[in-house]
Write a protein that holds these residues in place. Structure first.
Motif, PDB file in Angstrom:
ATOM      1  N   MET A  66      -3.162 -29.363  34.089  1.00 56.27           N
ATOM      2  CA  MET A  66      -2.649 -28.542  35.178  1.00 56.27           C
ATOM      3  C   MET A  66      -3.629 -27.393  35.397  1.00 56.27           C
ATOM      4  N   THR A  67      -3.932 -27.116  36.650  1.00 58.04           N
ATOM      5  CA  THR A  67      -4.788 -25.975  36.949  1.00 58.04           C
ATOM      6  C   THR A  67      -3.976 -24.691  36.864  1.00 58.04           C
ATOM      7  N   LEU A  68      -4.672 -23.575  36.736  1.00 62.71           N
ATOM      8  CA  LEU A  68      -3.992 -22.289  36.671  1.00 62.71           C
ATOM      9  C   LEU A  68      -3.284 -21.980  37.990  1.00 62.71           C
ATOM     10  N   ASP A  69      -3.899 -22.355  39.102  1.00 64.51           N
ATOM     11  CA  ASP A  69      -3.256 -22.127  40.399  1.00 64.51           C
ATOM     12  C   ASP A  69      -1.952 -22.907  40.520  1.00 64.51           C
ATOM     13  N   LYS A 124       7.602 -29.832  34.055  1.00 63.77           N
ATOM     14  CA  LYS A 124       6.573 -29.137  34.839  1.00 63.77           C
ATOM     15  C   LYS A 124       6.612 -27.635  34.561  1.00 63.77           C
ATOM     16  N   VAL A 125       7.805 -27.070  34.477  1.00 60.25           N
ATOM     17  CA  VAL A 125       7.955 -25.641  34.209  1.00 60.25           C
ATOM     18  C   VAL A 125       7.410 -25.305  32.819  1.00 60.25           C
ATOM     19  N   VAL A 126       7.687 -26.159  31.836  1.00 60.24           N
ATOM     20  CA  VAL A 126       7.190 -25.926  30.474  1.00 60.24           C
ATOM     21  C   VAL A 126       5.669 -25.994  30.452  1.00 60.24           C
ATOM     22  N   ARG A 127       5.097 -27.010  31.107  1.00 62.72           N
ATOM     23  CA  ARG A 127       3.630 -27.126  31.127  1.00 62.72           C
ATOM     24  C   ARG A 127       2.993 -25.951  31.862  1.00 62.72           C
ATOM     25  N   ALA A 128       3.638 -25.460  32.902  1.00 67.65           N
ATOM     26  CA  ALA A 128       3.100 -24.301  33.628  1.00 67.65           C
ATOM     27  C   ALA A 128       3.108 -23.073  32.726  1.00 67.65           C
ATOM     28  N   ARG A 129       4.178 -22.875  31.987  1.00 72.76           N
ATOM     29  CA  ARG A 129       4.236 -21.741  31.056  1.00 72.76           C
ATOM     30  C   ARG A 129       3.145 -21.860  29.998  1.00 72.76           C
ATOM     31  N   GLU A 130       2.969 -23.061  29.434  1.00 72.49           N
ATOM     32  CA  GLU A 130       1.937 -23.258  28.414  1.00 72.49           C
ATOM     33  C   GLU A 130       0.543 -22.972  28.964  1.00 72.49           C
ATOM     34  N   ARG A 131       0.291 -23.382  30.205  1.00 70.36           N
ATOM     35  CA  ARG A 131      -1.032 -23.163  30.814  1.00 70.36           C
ATOM     36  C   ARG A 131      -1.293 -21.681  31.036  1.00 70.36           C
ATOM     37  N   ILE A 132      -0.282 -20.961  31.518  1.00 70.33           N
ATOM     38  CA  ILE A 132      -0.452 -19.527  31.757  1.00 70.33           C
ATOM     39  C   ILE A 132      -0.601 -18.781  30.432  1.00 70.33           C
ATOM     40  N   GLU A 133       0.165 -19.158  29.405  1.00 64.98           N
ATOM     41  CA  GLU A 133       0.025 -18.526  28.094  1.00 64.98           C
ATOM     42  C   GLU A 133      -1.366 -18.774  27.519  1.00 64.98           C
TER      43      GLU A 133
END
Length: 179
Positions: A66-69, A124-133
């Motif tokens: 997943m990209t940061l954007d 998707k929400v979990v992966r987004a949190r992991e990417r931002i962290e």
């Protein structure tokens, strides 16, 4: 022209056109397969297929797929927002897409609303949190390294000093090899 003859000609012409179309589609599929040998790896996520350099951002994009954007869009935060805001939005979205508790014993009068939940959206929400962290941790690592290493040659550094330079040729015995 008789009608059976016309029908046969229409069928033959139609099958020729359809055959050419299938042949061209097959050629294009082979061409596409040769251009992208990875197949489905990274093709389902925007930006992952283009993350081919060795930079830290590209490594995290491949790792988290997943990209940061994309992660910022999912959690509805901006790049400059704090990690706390991202985690707050994560908690809300995770709970909103969680399985609802069982319905009460007595039915509620009026229209019955079925709770909506989605395991896909939760993931998707979990992966987004992991990417931002991961992005915040990567941003903190260089700052911590700069604060911990004020300069080279300090006590406790692991680098050995460079070897001394060789002496100039005129100081070498025998005149530096010239006679």
């Amino acid at each position: 022209m008789s009608s059976p003859k016309a029908i046969v000609q229409i069928l033959i012409t139609g099958s020729k056109i359809l055959g050419k179309a299938f042949f061209e589609a097959g050629r294009q599929a082979v061409k596409n397969a040769k251009q992208s040998p990875q197949g489905a790896l990274g093709s389902d996520v925007a930006g992952v297929g283009h993350a081919k350099s060795g930079s830290m951002t590209d490594q995290m994009t491949r790792l988290h797929r997943m990209t940061l954007d994309e992660a910022n869009l999912i959690l509805n935060v901006k790049r400059e927002d704090s990690l706390e805001k991202a985690l707050k939005n994560y908690e809300h979205l995770f709970k909103a897409n969680a399985f609802a508790p069982p319905p009460p014993d007595k039915p509620i009068r009026g229209r019955h609303v079925h709770p909506i939940h989605s395991h896909y959206l939760q993931s998707k929400v979990v992966r987004a949190r992991e990417r931002i962290e991961a992005e915040f941790k990567a941003a903190e690592a260089p700052a911590a390294a700069e604060a911990g290493a004020p300069g080279a040659g300090t006590p406790g550094s692991t680098h050995a000093p460079p070897p001394p330079p060789p002496p100039p040729p005129h100081e070498m015995p025998n005149g530096g090899g010239k006679s």
